[in-house]
Design an enzyme around this catalytic site. Structure first.
Site, mmCIF file in Angstrom:
data_model
loop_
_atom_site.group_PDB
_atom_site.id
_atom_site.type_symbol
_atom_site.label_atom_id
_atom_site.label_comp_id
_atom_site.label_asym_id
_atom_site.label_seq_id
_atom_site.Cartn_x
_atom_site.Cartn_y
_atom_site.Cartn_z
ATOM 1 N N LYS A 123 50.500 39.233 28.539
ATOM 2 C CA LYS A 123 50.870 38.696 29.954
ATOM 3 C C LYS A 123 50.732 37.225 29.876
ATOM 4 O O LYS A 123 51.802 36.345 30.331
ATOM 5 C CB LYS A 123 50.069 39.322 31.046
ATOM 6 C CG LYS A 123 50.394 40.441 31.168
ATOM 7 C CD LYS A 123 49.886 41.220 32.783
ATOM 8 C CE LYS A 123 50.478 42.371 32.971
ATOM 9 N NZ LYS A 123 49.661 43.151 34.123
ATOM 10 N N ASN A 146 39.184 39.498 28.158
ATOM 11 C CA ASN A 146 38.373 40.222 29.473
ATOM 12 C C ASN A 146 37.261 39.455 29.757
ATOM 13 O O ASN A 146 36.282 39.267 28.985
ATOM 14 C CB ASN A 146 37.993 41.702 29.102
ATOM 15 C CG ASN A 146 37.474 42.374 30.305
ATOM 16 O OD1 ASN A 146 36.941 41.586 31.165
ATOM 17 N ND2 ASN A 146 36.986 43.569 30.073
ATOM 18 N N CYS A 225 28.178 38.069 48.998
ATOM 19 C CA CYS A 225 27.177 38.108 50.355
ATOM 20 C C CYS A 225 27.498 39.174 51.081
ATOM 21 O O CYS A 225 26.334 39.627 51.813
ATOM 22 C CB CYS A 225 27.707 36.966 51.255
ATOM 23 S SG CYS A 225 27.153 35.426 50.525
ATOM 24 N N CYS A 246 45.945 56.217 40.699
ATOM 25 C CA CYS A 246 44.794 55.185 40.916
ATOM 26 C C CYS A 246 45.292 54.274 42.030
ATOM 27 O O CYS A 246 44.726 54.096 43.070
ATOM 28 C CB CYS A 246 44.591 54.509 39.675
ATOM 29 S SG CYS A 246 43.658 55.439 38.575
ATOM 30 N N CYS A 299 21.542 37.033 50.042
ATOM 31 C CA CYS A 299 22.610 37.237 49.278
ATOM 32 C C CYS A 299 21.993 37.532 47.668
ATOM 33 O O CYS A 299 21.128 36.948 47.333
ATOM 34 C CB CYS A 299 23.700 36.106 48.690
ATOM 35 S SG CYS A 299 24.877 36.548 47.612
HETATM 36 ZN ZN LIG Z 1 26.538 34.920 48.432
#
Ligand SMILES: [Zn+2]
Lengths: 397, 171
Positions: A123, A146, A225, A246, A299
């Site tokens: 691609k 990847n 978060c 999918c 977080c």
């Molecule tokens: Zn965060």
């Protein structure tokens, strides 16, 4: 039947013709244009930038030429990413970095940009070729891998932090056009570590909703978060069939999301209009919820916490400007994610159900941690065995 | 809460403790040991309950895994090679298990033969970081996928039985 000599002569003849043709077009393939050193606002039919430079004359953008100084990384060159890259190329962006590990397939032909003859090409390679022909002024850097694997991730981080036009600094913005949670989390990890602003984008697996989300590490909520947000589609769960496939995809939804993404990118880079923090799109209702999200102090990503501290320190040092209207912040009591959200949806949106924490029409993909496991569940015990011993034991089972 | 069948499956797999991914040089070795401990226990439990259905091994640093899984259908045992990488964001994100030999044979796969997981898997995984490990990804991700997809692929003639010595599992 032609002899070898005849064929040789014919080749020579064609080579001369080809050389002549190349001279005409300045070394590019037939029909492609020459590079342009300086963007001109002259309105002639040979100037590819005249309509963009008109934005300046009309007072929308102060200095459109600055677009050439900017570098944008597009991660994922699929249905959204390829269109995003094309728009930026046509806008005359300085440099594009493209990341994707996939090949073009005929199954992609319901989407925009790629063409059947490119099937089988990577691609990023196919995209670079098309985009270069559209606008040879843009610089390209492509990576066919990847980003979520350990080896590639380090290289990815390195290119984000050193991939600008001069090769001495970070890119101006990263655009996430990937189609899976793992890759989004990898981009999030990289951008939190590198203090890199980025915009996340996505289209739902049933192809009828999408979103964009600007993430400024420490200043706005990062991707880790809270659970991902879902835009209400008003589809009865019972009638939604997921059997057999999918994901579905529509060129329309992907085109809309790419358009929103690049529009926000142009506003962010060129400093015009207001840059949206979160914008959702529900295709079935033509509904666009919007809001801002502050980061979660708890977080999971440690670098997010670090960036939050830095941002707060910086904010504290900033001279206070007197606020004319004090806006009340909505911090809902049952907000288990510790995120405060400011609903920016317009009055028109209020006809959908009012959501307490999120802008109307938005919800989390799943709720807070539950008790799937119990304290009494078996946990691996401490062991004196070495890793090698364990590996050997596993092998001998 | 999860259903009783899922809980029963989960009870066969010891939970993990260390929250560390492959980029975490200091803690990853501990996590990797826990992964192996948990997997060994899980495979042993499977053998005891006569439900032995996979083997896995990894490269030295535990970032790349490969092995075999089996599915029994009408008394015939079908065997498939599996592989996956540990993503940099592990264990926040689960590994994406792939069966490359089935790539292109079913729509319930992403590119490269990565299996398409149910809507329930990702939330369940996210809620159980870092307690869930590779064994859980196998049991809650690959297991249900095989149970649904393999019979379907067999009925369509896309998966054929390969004659083998019956003891394939212990080899
Ligand atoms: Zn965060």
């Amino acid at each position: 039947m032609a002899t070898v000599d005849e064929l040789k002569e014919r080749i020579a003849q064609l080579e001369v013709e080809l050389a002549k043709e190349r001279e005409k077009t300045g070394g590019n393939v037939a029909g492609a244009r020459k590079k342009i050193d300086q963007m001109s606002s002259e309105v002639v039919d040979s100037n590819p930038y005249s309509r963009l430079m008109a934005l300046k004359r009309m007072g929308i953008v102060d200095n459109y030429e600055r677009i050439r100084d900017f570098t944008v990384a597009v991660v994922g060159v699929g249905g959204v990413g390829s269109v995003t890259a094309e728009m930026l190329t046509r806008c005359g962006i300085g440099k594009l970095l493209l990341f994707d590990y996939d090949k073009v397939e005929l199954a992609n032909m319901n989407r925009l940009f790629f063409q059947p003859y490119q099937a089988g090409m990577s691609k990023v390679q196919a995209a670079e070729k098309t985009l270069r022909d559209i606008n040879p002024d843009v610089q390209f850097e492509t990576h066919n891998y990847n980003i979520t694997t350990v080896d590639n991730f380090q290289h990815f981080m390195d290119r984000i932090s050193h991939g600008n036009l001069k090769g001495d600094g970070s890119v101006d913005l990263v655009l996430s056009c990937v189609d899976n949670f793992e890759a989004r989390m990898a981009i999030n990890t990289a951008c939190n570590e590198l203090e890199q602003n980025w915009i996340e984008s996505g289209v739902s697996e049933n192809a009828v909703s999408g979103h964009i989300q600007l993430i400024k590490p420490g200043e706005t909520a990062c991707f880790a978060c809270a659970p991902p947000l879902v835009v209400a589609e008003n589809i009865d769960e019972k009638t939604l069939k997921r059997e057999g496939v999918c994901a579905a995809s529509l060129p329309t939804t992907m085109g809309v999301v790419a358009g929103l993404l690049v529009q926000n990118t142009l506003k962010y880079l060129l400093g015009f209009g207001s840059v949206t923090h979160y914008l959702g799109y529900s295709a079935l209702q033509d509904f666009f919820p919007t809001m801002s999200m502050k980061p979660n102090p708890a977080c999971d990503d440690s670098f997010c916490g670090k960036r939050q501290e830095e941002f707060q320190r910086k904010e504290a040092l900033r001279p206070k400007t007197v606020e004319v209207v004090k806006e009340e912040e909505i911090v809902h009591e049952s907000n288990d994610w510790g995120i405060s959200l400011v609903d920016e949806s317009s009055v028109d949106d209020l006809k959908t159900q009012p959501a307490p924490e999120l802008a109307s029409g938005l919800s989390y993909a799943y709720d807070k941690p539950d008790e799937t496991t119990k304290d009494s569940d078996e946990v691996v015990a401490d062991t004196d065995q070495s890793l090698d011993e364990l590996m050997a034991q596993m092998k001998s089972l | 809460m999860v259903d009783a069948a899922t809980r029963k499956t989960l009870s066969n797999i010891p939970l993990l403790k260390t929250k560390a991914g492959p980029r975490d040089k200091d803690l990853w070795p501990s996590r990797l040991k826990e992964e192996y401990q948990s997997l060994i226990q899980y495979v042993n439990n499977n053998k005891e309950s006569d439900n032995d259905w996979f083997r896995l091994e990894s490269n030295k640093d535990g970032t790349r895994w490969f092995g075999k899984c089996w599915h029994v259908h009408e008394l015939l045992k079908y065997e498939f090679e599996i592989e996956f990488d540990i993503p940099v964001t592990y264990p926040q994100t689960a590994p994406e298990i792939a069966i490359p030999e089935l790539d292109g044979k079913t729509a319930k796969m992403y590119r490269g033969g990565k299996i398409c997981l149910t809507d329930h898997f990702k939330p369940l995984w996210a809620k159980n970081v870092p307690k869930f490990g590779i064994g859980h990804a196998m049991a809650l991700g690959l297991g249900p996928w095989l149970a649904v997809e393999i019979p379907d692929l067999i009925s369509k003639g896309l998966v054929l039985y390969k004659e083998k010595e019956e003891n394939g599992a212990s080899k």
